[in-house]
Design a protein around this motif. Sequence first.
Motif, short mmCIF file in Angstrom:
data_model
loop_
_atom_site.label_atom_id
_atom_site.label_comp_id
_atom_site.label_asym_id
_atom_site.label_seq_id
_atom_site.Cartn_x
_atom_site.Cartn_y
_atom_site.Cartn_z
N LEU A 98 0.50 -1.25 -0.02
CA LEU A 98 -0.06 0.12 -0.19
C LEU A 98 0.91 1.07 -0.06
O LEU A 98 0.40 2.62 -0.72
N ILE A 99 2.10 1.13 0.35
CA ILE A 99 2.90 2.44 0.92
C ILE A 99 3.41 2.57 -0.57
O ILE A 99 3.76 3.60 -1.61
N SER A 100 3.70 1.91 -1.06
CA SER A 100 3.94 2.12 -2.93
C SER A 100 2.99 1.62 -3.90
O SER A 100 3.28 3.42 -4.62
N LEU A 101 2.07 1.82 -3.74
CA LEU A 101 0.75 1.74 -4.52
C LEU A 101 -0.08 3.96 -4.41
O LEU A 101 0.47 4.27 -5.44
N CYS A 102 0.15 3.78 -3.01
CA CYS A 102 -0.71 5.15 -2.89
C CYS A 102 -0.08 5.67 -1.76
O CYS A 102 -0.13 7.02 -0.53
N SER A 103 1.42 5.22 -1.42
CA SER A 103 2.08 6.25 -0.11
C SER A 103 0.68 6.43 1.10
O SER A 103 1.06 7.23 2.29
N CYS A 104 -0.58 4.98 1.26
CA CYS A 104 -1.12 4.88 2.20
C CYS A 104 -2.06 5.83 2.25
O CYS A 104 -3.07 5.81 3.52
N ASP A 105 -1.69 6.53 1.20
CA ASP A 105 -3.24 7.91 1.43
C ASP A 105 -4.27 7.38 -0.11
O ASP A 105 -3.93 7.66 -0.96
N GLU A 106 -5.30 6.82 0.43
CA GLU A 106 -6.07 6.66 -0.54
C GLU A 106 -6.80 7.57 -1.60
O GLU A 106 -7.27 6.87 -2.21
N ASP A 107 -6.56 8.75 -0.95
CA ASP A 107 -6.84 9.67 -2.59
C ASP A 107 -5.90 10.41 -3.61
O ASP A 107 -6.14 10.87 -3.69
N ARG A 108 -5.45 9.65 -3.11
CA ARG A 108 -3.78 9.90 -3.70
C ARG A 108 -3.82 9.72 -5.17
O ARG A 108 -4.67 8.41 -5.40
N LYS A 109 -3.91 10.10 -6.26
CA LYS A 109 -3.52 10.23 -7.38
C LYS A 109 -2.84 8.91 -7.83
O LYS A 109 -1.65 9.31 -8.35
N LEU A 110 -3.58 8.28 -9.10
CA LEU A 110 -2.62 7.06 -9.56
C LEU A 110 -3.08 7.15 -10.87
O LEU A 110 -4.28 7.87 -11.76
N LYS A 111 -1.51 7.65 -11.72
CA LYS A 111 -1.86 7.20 -13.57
C LYS A 111 -1.64 6.13 -14.16
O LYS A 111 -0.95 6.00 -14.04
N CYS A 112 -2.60 6.16 -14.69
CA CYS A 112 -2.38 4.81 -15.65
C CYS A 112 -3.03 4.46 -17.38
O CYS A 112 -3.53 5.32 -17.31
N LEU A 113 -1.77 4.05 -18.07
CA LEU A 113 -1.34 3.97 -19.13
C LEU A 113 -1.54 2.36 -19.78
O LEU A 113 -1.26 2.41 -19.05
N VAL A 114 -2.24 2.71 -21.05
CA VAL A 114 -2.88 1.74 -21.41
C VAL A 114 -1.74 1.59 -23.22
O VAL A 114 -1.90 2.90 -23.60
N TRP A 115 -0.83 0.87 -23.89
CA TRP A 115 0.14 1.15 -24.39
C TRP A 115 -0.19 -0.01 -25.09
O TRP A 115 0.01 -1.48 -24.50
N ASP A 116 0.10 0.22 -26.90
CA ASP A 116 -0.03 -1.66 -27.41
C ASP A 116 2.18 -1.71 -28.20
O ASP A 116 2.75 -0.98 -28.02
N TYR A 117 2.27 -2.61 -27.35
CA TYR A 117 3.54 -2.65 -27.29
C TYR A 117 4.35 -3.32 -29.27
O TYR A 117 3.67 -3.33 -29.63
N ASP A 118 5.39 -2.84 -28.95
CA ASP A 118 6.43 -2.29 -30.02
C ASP A 118 7.67 -3.40 -29.70
O ASP A 118 7.91 -2.67 -29.04
N SER A 119 8.00 -3.76 -30.21
CA SER A 119 9.24 -4.92 -30.18
C SER A 119 10.21 -4.15 -30.73
O SER A 119 11.54 -4.36 -29.57
#
Length: 373
Positions: A214-235
Amino acid sequence: MNDVQEATSPATSLSGPATCVCKVELRVSCKALLDRDTLNKSDPCVIVMVQTNGQWTELDRTEVIKSNLHPVFAKVFSLDYYFEEVQKLRFEVYDIHGTHSIGTRDDDFLGGVECTLGQIVAQKKMLKPLLLKYGKYAGKSTITVHAEEISGNNGYVELSFCAKKLDDKDLFSKSDPFLEIYRINDDETEQLVHRTEVIKNNLNPVWEPFKVSLISLCSCDEDRKLKCLVWDYDSRGKHDFIGEFYATFREMQNIASGNKVTWDCVNPKYKQKKRNYKNSGVVILSDLKLHRVYSFLDYIMGGCQIHFTVAIDFTASNGDPRNSCSLHYINPYQPNEYLKALIAVGEICQDYDSDKRFSALGFGARIPPNYEV
């Protein structure tokens, strides 16, 4: 490891030498690595070495990132940090060819650096230039190591993500999507938390569940923003951007109430240019399992009782209790070794036993006739 000498303060003389130990997580990234490949860029991997008794041994290694001279590795290294010890580490960067095995050729080695775990922890973010053999600089190559303390009672979470109807970025096949999650720190910098595996040729990927503290994910702050990116893999390392979304751990926990947790995966450029644009797919949190890691103090404060039971060997091999050489010798002036051990352990355990009564068992006893205790 260095031997720790006992301190002479009253506190340590009563309880023995104090040990300052905690768990730390290390994350590694590099910039401007040397390009060793002719047609593509280097495929870097970082090996972490630890020095024990003067010998370097491999502790662990990162994943291989294909064709990238500025890699940000998803691998997290977990180490025990001892304040009173000098823990020497060495980070070695290699260009991997085909397999995960490290080649013996000099051109596989992209640079290395030595430091102590204490240096990394003190700086929190250590930036150093990479060196080749004989102390020569590896061009402008640098390595950055982030350190983060992991408290014992924070626990971890297991997350399962999938996606539906992602944009197709390939001409002759479907996209090969993967998901990256970044934590946004207080200073607005972004820290990679996790990178999923690549799902080949699939616009509706189901990624493998993963665990993160939890400390890695959000520093134990439930309201901390997480930025999530989706990519198409290229070798070749030129991944195509599909879309992004922002989330918080509080939003993710809505899954516990049976609600479906989904986010629109949005490409900002498409949103500006296309009037009827809605999204580039939907990302779904399909499962969340929260695991609390309980400390010893949690158990004690929760009412845990420690019941101390003693078993004493009274066999003849220990000698006659009337003989001063016997372990059972009853000395009128001081307790024998058995009694000293019982008192030392019992005085600690009695604080966690409500009735303060300890069971005592004996075996092999034969009391001589006319013997008085």
